[in-house]
Design an enzyme around this catalytic site. Structure first.
Site, PDB file in Angstrom:
ATOM      1  N   GLU A 256      -5.266  -9.152   0.157  1.00 21.62           N
ATOM      2  CA  GLU A 256      -5.750  -9.293   1.535  1.00 21.62           C
ATOM      3  C   GLU A 256      -7.270  -9.208   1.538  1.00 21.62           C
ATOM      4  O   GLU A 256      -7.849  -8.338   0.886  1.00 21.62           O
ATOM      5  CB  GLU A 256      -5.193  -8.190   2.442  1.00 21.62           C
ATOM      6  CG  GLU A 256      -3.690  -8.184   2.597  1.00 21.62           C
ATOM      7  CD  GLU A 256      -3.204  -6.978   3.402  1.00 21.62           C
ATOM      8  OE1 GLU A 256      -4.034  -6.310   4.059  1.00 21.62           O
ATOM      9  OE2 GLU A 256      -1.998  -6.707   3.354  1.00 21.62           O
TER      10      GLU A 256
ATOM     11  N   GLU B 166       0.825  -1.208   0.000  1.00 19.66           N
ATOM     12  CA  GLU B 166       0.000   0.000   0.000  1.00 19.66           C
ATOM     13  C   GLU B 166       0.862   1.261   0.000  1.00 19.66           C
ATOM     14  O   GLU B 166       0.616   2.210   0.745  1.00 19.66           O
ATOM     15  CB  GLU B 166      -0.955  -0.018   1.192  1.00 19.66           C
ATOM     16  CG  GLU B 166      -1.891  -1.209   1.178  1.00 19.66           C
ATOM     17  CD  GLU B 166      -3.001  -1.131   2.228  1.00 19.66           C
ATOM     18  OE1 GLU B 166      -2.886  -0.301   3.159  1.00 19.66           O
ATOM     19  OE2 GLU B 166      -3.971  -1.886   2.106  1.00 19.66           O
TER      20      GLU B 166
END
Length: 499
Positions: A264, A117
């Site tokens: 995820e 991220e």
């Protein structure tokens, strides 16, 4: 993690055929010190038939433990190493040499995730992100591994703006200088776009706009389904809508053939007073439905029937993780390998079945030579790294004080630790497999259904304390950093002697 935290679903448009089998994998969590040692972790993976796993780094001990298992492994470049790698081809080559070349082909590394991220969590590194991917890829090319190992980087779903309706979704345009060359790289190398998808956070932040059933994959009546007015596609869950939104956002930038990997996804099983929907029942419902959705090759409304392969966040709860209660409770298992809940997976095969009905035990043969039994017992409690503390005088399994009884306990503990793998109950011919539980009195064997037994699919993970020898305890039960090549070589040598 999408909002509060910095698994893997593989979904392709043209790069993957519609008849390719789907798979479920798991993330191991961000802190390996907060879970069992690598050998125990791998035993659980094998017992649960998990063939794909993602690491948040390239932990050497874990990679060694995964060697020769065939499990497909995604390793990661941590964010704190990204700037150095993104600015130096040599640094990237050294990272690949140390964390990849040192382990393949024994360890089946198939993917490198560069950072996590980065655009939303480490924006100062964004300018070197694509360079980091290219430098890592160049090192793989130089080692002739680029055809085997893909390179990508996971993104938070928050980089997608206006995600519903999916057909109108687009990436935050401020990231175009990074996103466009990134997508070009992924396209040219045949890699995939990694995305973290958390319907839990979308639900929590919607202030009641998103129904809980829609977030949990629960069946909805037709009039409750979300409809994209532009495509007339019906969406029955948040997960599919976000995945398709990413596809539409990529097509807005003229990229239509880059498959998506959702790196995820999961649901917490416990939360604080402000997280009333972080419950065991909801976590069970979400993950059970997600697994079924993936393994049924359901696909998404935009790309139906194409395999959507998934790595769930995460395998173990992280009790030591800072932050809210929910941050510590995303795991399918607790730190002892006990299921947090039993997944509802009818028709999903053997993966993550948590089934304890097929119990077998490894015991000493009644007519075994006593000297051979003693030698095997010494190995199991020494190089075999079995916790034999319960066999000490005054402990529950001391009586009967015979080499046969003590060997049975040690043999069974090793057999379960090795996930009941073929050949792990032999010990030079002095052991055998039985379906009779050898527990007796207050001596409850690991893997037993007795009150002290902890089991997963018949596989027990021994306690991580009270070892006979404190130094060996550090190596076997908690010594992630101490599980060295010399220990493994010694273990393999002893296995050759006794198995």
């Amino acid at each position: 993690m999408a909002v509060l935290l910095p698994l893997l679903i593989f979904f392709a448009v043209s790069a993957v055929s519609a008849d390719e089998d789907a798979f479920i994998g798991v993330n191991l969590g961000t802190d390996l010190s907060d879970m069992p040692n690598p050998t125990q972790v791998v035993a659980l993976l094998r017992a649960q038939n998990i063939r794909h796993v993602r690491l948040y780094d390239a932990d050497r001990a874990m990679l060694l433990a995964l060697a020769n298992t065939g499990i497909r492994v995604t390793v990661s470049v941590p964010n704190d190493q990204l700037l150095g790698i993104g600015q130096s081809n040599a640094t990237a080559a050294n990272w690949v040499a140390r964390n990849v070349l040192a382990h393949v082909p024994a360890t089946n590394i198939t993917t490198i995730a560069v950072g996590s991220e980065v655009l939303t969590a480490l924006s100062n590194a964004a300018p070197v992100l694509v360079s980091a991917l290219k430098f890592i890829h160049s090192a793989l090319v130089a080692s002739n591994l680029d055809g085997q190992i893909k390179v990508s980087t996971p993104h938070s779903s928050s980089i997608i703006l206006d995600s519903f309706p999916p057909s109108q979704a687009f990436f935050n345009r401020s990231w175009d200088p990074v996103m466009v060359p990134l997508l070009k790289f992924l396209q040219s190398t045949g890699s995939y776009f990694m995305l973290n998808v958390y319907p839990y956070f979308d639900y929590m932040q919607s202030n009641g706009v998103i129904p809980l059933d829609y977030a949990l994959f629960r069946p909805l009546p037709p009039n409750k389904e979300a409809v994209d007015a532009n495509t007339l596609l019906h969406y029955t869950n948040v997960f599919d809508a976000i995945v398709d939104a990413a596809y539409f956002a990529m097509s807005y930038l003229n990229f239509t053939n880059v498959p998506i990997v959702v790196t995820e996804s999961g649901w917490p099983s416990k939360g604080d007073s402000s997280e009333s929907d972080a419950t065991v029942d909801n976590a069970n419902t979400y993950n059970s439905n997600l697994i079924r959705h993936v393994l049924n090759n359901t696909g998404t409304p935009k790309h139906p029937g194409i395999a959507v392969n998934t790595f769930i966040y995460e395998l173990y709860n992280e009790d030591l993780r800072p932050g809210s209660v929910s941050e510590k409770n995303w795991g399918l298992f607790d730190a002892n390998g006990v299921p947090v809940y039993t997944l509802h997976l009818t028709g999903a095969g053997t993966i993550l079945a948590n089934d304890t009905t097929n119990q077998t035990f490894c015991v000493a043969k009644p007519d075994a030579d006593k000297k051979m039994l003693q030698a095997a017992l010494d190995w199991a409690c020494g190089p075999g790294k079995v916790d034999c503390s319960t066999l000490l005088q005054g402990q529950p399994c001391y009586d009967p004080d015979t080499v046969s009884a003590h060997s049975t306990y040690a043999f069974n503990a090793y057999y379960l630790k090795m996930a009941k793998s073929p050949g792990t109950c032999d010990f030079k011919g002095v052991a055998t497999i039985t379906t009779t539980d050898p527990s007796h009195g207050s001596c409850i064997f690991p893997g037993s259904r007795g009150k002290n037994g902890t089991f997963i699919n018949g596989t027990s993970l021994a306690p991580s304390s009270n070892s006979i020898d404190a130094s060996s305890c550090a190596v076997y039960f908690r010594g992630v950093g101490s599980f060295t090549t010399s220990v493994i070589s010694g273990l393999l040598l002893m296995v050759a002697v006794f198995l």
